[in-house]
Write an enzyme that holds these catalytic residues in place. Sequence first.
Site, PDB file in Angstrom:
ATOM      1  N   LYS A 118       0.835  -1.191   0.000  1.00  0.00           N
ATOM      2  CA  LYS A 118       0.000   0.000   0.000  1.00  0.00           C
ATOM      3  C   LYS A 118       0.877   1.251   0.000  1.00  0.00           C
ATOM      4  O   LYS A 118       1.842   1.344   0.767  1.00  0.00           O
ATOM      5  CB  LYS A 118      -0.911   0.013   1.229  1.00  0.00           C
ATOM      6  N   LYS A 232     -13.346  -8.158  -7.830  1.00  0.00           N
ATOM      7  CA  LYS A 232     -13.700  -8.675  -6.514  1.00  0.00           C
ATOM      8  C   LYS A 232     -15.124  -9.183  -6.582  1.00  0.00           C
ATOM      9  O   LYS A 232     -16.020  -8.467  -7.044  1.00  0.00           O
ATOM     10  CB  LYS A 232     -13.559  -7.571  -5.459  1.00  0.00           C
TER      11      LYS A 232
END
Length: 361
Positions: A118, A232
């Site tokens: 991240k 997703k």
Amino acid sequence: MIPDWLVELVTGTEDLDALLPQRRVVELPMITRFRGITSRQALVFRGPGGWSEFSPFVEYAAPEAARWLAGALEFGHRPAPPPLRDAVPLNGTIPDCPPQAVPGLITRYPGAGTFKIKIAARGITSLDTDLARIRAVRAHAPAARLRFDANAGYPLADAQQLCAAIAELPEVGDWLEYIEQPVAAVEDLARLREWIAARGLPIRIAADESIRKADDPYRVAALGAADVIIVKAQPLGGAQHAAEVVNGCGLPAVVSSALETGIGLRAGALLAASLPVDSAAEAIFAGPPACGLGTGALFAGDIIAGTTHSDGDGGLGCGLLPAGRTAPDQELLDWYTADAAAHAWWDARVRDCLQVLRAGC
């Protein structure tokens, strides 16, 4: 368009016990702060097809969360897509953290050959810290392939500055798979790809939010805005629609999770295992791409045994996740059950989402 089976299901009853049998709200503690939270709530239930999960993040309003409910209902009430593989490889996830925390996080993912890092938690002002975190991962997992996830954290000019800095890292073309969603707008993704190509930088772009949050996810491919798409199952309304998006975009796809319990992770694994690996994906990943389904390692505990620690039997500890349904351990389910107020809040949320789905029928 809402599929016929979902229309029949959501219009056929007002009874939540019929739609979400044996439902339970659980709250899982996390080992580190991620997306600004230190625990994660989810509603799990046992439908005719097996155990499923409804877990949109709490800040998502009903119009967006309704897609998650459609995905949860699909997995709980419908057959899962037939897998082409028995298990899928996983990437490890390194959250926004100081470099000294990296070694301990890497050990949470034994067997992982890919890590997603991240970045951009504070936009371009995070660049030096982000680069230090990247170098720490390279130092402690030198053979790993890496991905960077910016969560749309930059304006275009700052994303260009990031890419220029990343391109200066040693041998970056050998180990960097892509930078995920560096900018928010699809048009800016396309402009960034053009800028990268004009300078010959060894950087690919992946689209995430531009797929799962978009009214028209196919614009990513139409505008040439990405080399890879992230899909997703739950946020896209289920595996069927996710597979349609992959086919319609015609781009290599990486299946990821949304910080789900072990039940939601298995829905993602079944989706990933059902997707063929074409030559374009082979060129980037040299086989089935590692999936972002190892986020169970960010929990201190889960309702599925083996999701947070190595189990030596095809679980997270082997860098693989089985492509098959699973069920919660009853003791763990009881241990992590949330309080009555949480159950009432999630029931109200389900009803709000059902109103959205019924309005679209």
